[in-house]
Motif scaffolding. Structure first.
Motif, PDB file in Angstrom:
ATOM      1  N   TRP A 258       0.728  -1.092   0.026  1.00  0.00           N
ATOM      2  CA  TRP A 258       0.107   0.023  -0.174  1.00  0.00           C
ATOM      3  C   TRP A 258       0.799   1.324  -0.016  1.00  0.00           C
ATOM      4  CZ3 TRP A 258      -3.410  -3.209   3.586  1.00  0.00           C
ATOM      5  CH2 TRP A 258      -4.651  -3.440   2.933  1.00  0.00           C
TER       6      TRP A 258
ATOM      7  N   TYR B  36       0.464   3.909  -2.913  1.00  0.00           N
ATOM      8  CA  TYR B  36      -0.067   5.326  -2.812  1.00  0.00           C
ATOM      9  C   TYR B  36       1.100   6.490  -3.197  1.00  0.00           C
ATOM     10  CZ  TYR B  36      -3.736   3.261   0.146  1.00  0.00           C
ATOM     11  OH  TYR B  36      -4.907   2.680   0.573  1.00  0.00           O
TER      12      TYR B  36
ATOM     13  N   ASN C 187      -0.776   6.563  -6.960  1.00  0.00           N
ATOM     14  CA  ASN C 187      -1.626   7.487  -6.468  1.00  0.00           C
ATOM     15  C   ASN C 187      -1.212   8.816  -6.359  1.00  0.00           C
ATOM     16  OD1 ASN C 187      -2.875   4.839  -4.836  1.00  0.00           O
ATOM     17  ND2 ASN C 187      -4.238   5.818  -6.437  1.00  0.00           N
ATOM     18  N   LEU C 188      -0.347   9.159  -5.415  1.00  0.00           N
ATOM     19  CA  LEU C 188       0.407  10.572  -4.927  1.00  0.00           C
ATOM     20  C   LEU C 188       0.989  11.101  -6.315  1.00  0.00           C
ATOM     21  CD1 LEU C 188       0.963  12.557  -2.875  1.00  0.00           C
ATOM     22  CD2 LEU C 188       2.934  11.234  -2.216  1.00  0.00           C
TER      23      LEU C 188
ATOM     24  N   TYR D  65     -11.488  -0.189  -3.992  1.00  0.00           N
ATOM     25  CA  TYR D  65     -11.129   1.326  -3.665  1.00  0.00           C
ATOM     26  C   TYR D  65     -11.926   1.793  -2.184  1.00  0.00           C
ATOM     27  CZ  TYR D  65     -10.824   6.173  -4.091  1.00  0.00           C
ATOM     28  OH  TYR D  65     -10.489   7.652  -4.011  1.00  0.00           O
TER      29      TYR D  65
ATOM     30  N   ASN E 110      -9.327   0.397   1.263  1.00  0.00           N
ATOM     31  CA  ASN E 110      -8.656   1.391   0.928  1.00  0.00           C
ATOM     32  C   ASN E 110      -8.370   2.401   2.000  1.00  0.00           C
ATOM     33  OD1 ASN E 110      -7.093   3.455  -0.142  1.00  0.00           O
ATOM     34  ND2 ASN E 110      -8.407   3.838  -1.904  1.00  0.00           N
TER      35      ASN E 110
ATOM     36  N   TYR F 217      -7.136   5.082   2.591  1.00  0.00           N
ATOM     37  CA  TYR F 217      -7.233   6.406   2.091  1.00  0.00           C
ATOM     38  C   TYR F 217      -8.542   6.871   2.097  1.00  0.00           C
ATOM     39  CZ  TYR F 217      -7.341  10.137  -1.693  1.00  0.00           C
ATOM     40  OH  TYR F 217      -7.737  11.181  -2.272  1.00  0.00           O
TER      41      TYR F 217
ATOM     42  N   LYS G 167      -4.377  11.587   0.839  1.00  0.00           N
ATOM     43  CA  LYS G 167      -3.366  10.607   0.427  1.00  0.00           C
ATOM     44  C   LYS G 167      -2.114  10.601   1.456  1.00  0.00           C
ATOM     45  CE  LYS G 167      -4.240   8.143  -2.439  1.00  0.00           C
ATOM     46  NZ  LYS G 167      -4.686   6.739  -2.478  1.00  0.00           N
TER      47      LYS G 167
ATOM     48  N   SER H  45      -2.720   9.179   4.665  1.00  0.00           N
ATOM     49  CA  SER H  45      -3.075   7.768   4.785  1.00  0.00           C
ATOM     50  C   SER H  45      -1.769   6.996   4.876  1.00  0.00           C
ATOM     51  CB  SER H  45      -3.774   7.144   3.588  1.00  0.00           C
ATOM     52  OG  SER H  45      -5.154   7.571   3.579  1.00  0.00           O
ATOM     53  N   ILE H  46      -0.939   7.534   3.955  1.00  0.00           N
ATOM     54  CA  ILE H  46       0.562   7.002   3.923  1.00  0.00           C
ATOM     55  C   ILE H  46       1.418   7.200   5.361  1.00  0.00           C
ATOM     56  CG2 ILE H  46       2.989   7.699   3.092  1.00  0.00           C
ATOM     57  CD1 ILE H  46       1.404   8.561   0.446  1.00  0.00           C
TER      58      ILE H  46
ATOM     59  N   THR I 148      -3.347   0.111 -10.345  1.00  0.00           N
ATOM     60  CA  THR I 148      -3.973  -0.229  -8.872  1.00  0.00           C
ATOM     61  C   THR I 148      -4.477  -1.516  -9.175  1.00  0.00           C
ATOM     62  OG1 THR I 148      -4.340   2.033  -8.472  1.00  0.00           O
ATOM     63  CG2 THR I 148      -5.429   0.620  -7.585  1.00  0.00           C
TER      64      THR I 148
END
Length: 568
Positions: free
Chosen positions: A131, A135, A139-140, A272, A276, A278, A366, A369-370, A431
């Motif tokens: 993850w 992420y 994503n980021l 998602y 998830n 996030y 995001k 969450s990281i 993803t």
């Protein structure tokens, strides 16, 4: 089309910035406990209302990948891409009824914690690392890059890196205040996002109307689009045949008709929204009724999102087709920013504010969450087991800064090739490499008491390997067509040469990987005890819903049914 900003645009944007910044600071000062309390910093435990949860879910979800990526796919494929938004509304209903009660009853605060509680530490650690990598590097980076591209396209096109840094700093200021600041500022962000997005859509339709000589009438513009580009208002693509054009094949590869509704579309959305960190993080600190109402409120708002993020892309296609719009490099990812160039003074500032709100809220969520996963599931468990609350909060803040720096480094020159893939497709495809295995682990872990830790590890590996195999190697190994799939030709540049390659739609690849992952996990679990000692205790009362919740569910389903009947 004018790319210059005037004083009114700057004033509108500065008002937005001041409003978010001052409100966020007020929330931070009002809730000083967030400085030292980890549950409050990472989860805003017990303080987010249902409307804050719902708004935060949407603000975090709708970002550059939707405004730019989905608008780009609207330009390319049309309304069919709305499936991601509209099926999400159903997925959120499923999450609210069946997933959230399991999380809250078992006091789950992070997704790796779920895996440790239900399976073992090995599974939790593997997925925490997965993850974190996903992420940061998918994503980021994509949010940063696409967001900077979008805003840069509205001005003179010469400030990509400056805008990227500005977005990172703005999101950093919000994220350092913790989830409570993120959640409540997201209420403003989603308001700006929706108002600015609707204004952009209205004016995009008006431009189309004026181009066709129908006056300044948004409804007339929409009707003109329906007549001029009927293929862009078709939800379900037909399966390609021998005479199908390459363009239609390329559309089908992204959105494979009715088959995607039996395959990857559900995996994308359930993973998602339900598995998830996030996303689920917003609801994990609330009670069940508040969490459910907030999630369903978000699902209702999802029905509106294609109007905001997709219709401008279709409008851009119609104008581009008739020679009234230029796209930088011909890329579909510039469709949204090209449409914003038509906006008058002041409204362009509002649209930039809406874009910024979407991007910054997603970035803040995001990186939080990281930070949460790294601090609670890696740092506290494996690096400093004796770390106190204050040390963990400061570690979380440090993780936020490091994640942003890494994101900037990899987006500075688009090292990951986000632009060549198309932003929305890039995110969904990569993803999707872990989505089947993750969703299988969570579904069987929640609802089948026999599932074992060995099965979870086997499922994770199987899902990832099969996704890579079906996406990259299956057509060469198993042929272009068999009872499992059909591969289609497409053009790619390989070693500088334009080459025909065969590709399976990635949503079909996800469906196949999920099917075989479930079979493998069930097979392994059948070799274990009939009831795993770590299985969750469930009862029917957990899944009962109140009449007010049921009314919201029914309203969402009726609207969704009408949309599919109209555009099937």
């Amino acid at each position: 089309m004018n790319k210059s900003l005037v004083a009114a645009d700057y004033i509108v944007f500065l008002i937005y910035f001041a409003l978010v910044a001052s409100y966020g600071y007020w929330i931070y000062r009002r809730k000083k406990k967030a400085v030292t309390d980890t549950h409050d910093f990472f989860l805003a435990e017990g303080s987010l209302t249902w409307w804050a949860i719902g708004a935060s879910l949407i603000a975090s979800n709708i970002s550059a990948e939707q405004f730019i990526g989905m608008s780009g796919d609207g330009f390319f494929a049309g309304i069919a891409v709305a499936a991601y938004e509209w099926i999400a509304a159903i997925a959120l209903i499923i999450i609210a009824i069946w997933f959230i009660p399991v999380y809250l009853k078992n006091k789950i605060y992070t997704m790796p914690q779920f895996l440790k509680t239900r399976y073992n530490e090995t599974v939790a650690l593997i997925m925490a690392i997965f993850w974190l990598l996903l992420y940061v590097f998918v994503n980021l980076t994509s949010i940063l890059y696409l967001g900077a591209v979008a805003i840069n396209g509205l001005v003179d096109g010469q400030h990509l890196h400056t805008i990227m840094i500005g977005l990172a700093i703005f999101s950093l200021l919000i994220a350092l205040g913790g989830m409570k600041v993120i959640g409540f500022t997201d209420v403003i962000q989603v308001g700006v996002l929706i108002i600015g997005g609707l204004a952009t859509t209205y004016l995009a339709l008006t431009v189309v109307s004026e181009t066709f000589g129908l006056g300044s009438n948004a409804l007339a513009g929409f009707t003109a689009m329906l007549k001029d580009a009927p293929e862009h208002f078709k939800m379900i693509f037909d399966k390609p045949g021998p005479t199908t054009s390459q363009l239609e094949i390329n559309k089908y590869l992204v959105l494979p008709g009715i088959s995607m509704y039996f395959a990857g579309q559900w995996i994308v959305n359930l993973n998602y929204w339900g598995c998830n960190q996030y996303i689920t993080q917003r609801a994990l600190g609330a009670n069940l009724q508040t969490a459910r109402t907030g999630i369903l409120f978000a699902g209702f708002l999802k029905l509106l999102m294609p109007i905001i993020v997709m219709l401008p892309g279709i409008a851009a296609f119609v104008l581009y087709k008739h020679g009234h719009l230029n796209l930088a490099g011909g890329s579909k990812d510039y469709a949204y920013s090209a449409m914003l160039g038509f906006l008058p003074a002041g409204l362009k500032g509002l649209s930039i504010a809406a874009l910024t709100a979407a991007i910054v809220s997603s970035l803040a969520g995001k990186i939080n969450s990281i930070s949460t996963i790294f601090t609670l599931d890696v740092y506290k468990k494996y690096i400093r087991k004796d770390a106190d609350e204050q040390k963990m909060v400061w570690t979380g803040r440090a993780a936020i800064i490091v994640a942003l720096l890494v994101g900037i480094i990899f987006t500075w020159k688009d090292l990951l090739g986000i632009s060549s893939s198309g932003g929305f497709t890039y995110i969904q495809k990569y993803t999707g490499f872990i989505s089947p295995g993750v969703l299988a682990m969570f579904l069987l872990g929640m609802f089948w008491k026999r599932t074992t830790g060995a099965a979870a590890v086997g499922g994770l590996i199987t899902g990832f390997v099969l996704c890579v195999f079906f996406n990259e190697f299956a057509p060469q190994v198993l042929g272009h067509e068999n009872f499992l799939y059909t591969a289609y030709p497409t053009q790619e540049v390989v070693n500088g040469v334009l080459t025909t390659v065969w590709e399976i739609p990635f949503l079909i690849c996800m469906g196949l990987a999920f099917l075989f992952t479930m079979i493998v996990m069930i097979g392994i679990s059948l070799g274990g005890p009939r009831i795993n000692p770590k299985a969750f205790q469930l009862d029917r009362a957990m899944f009962k819903v109140k009449p007010s919740i049921m009314a919201l569910i029914v309203a969402t389903l009726i609207i969704l049914m009408g949309l599919y009947v109209k555009f099937w």
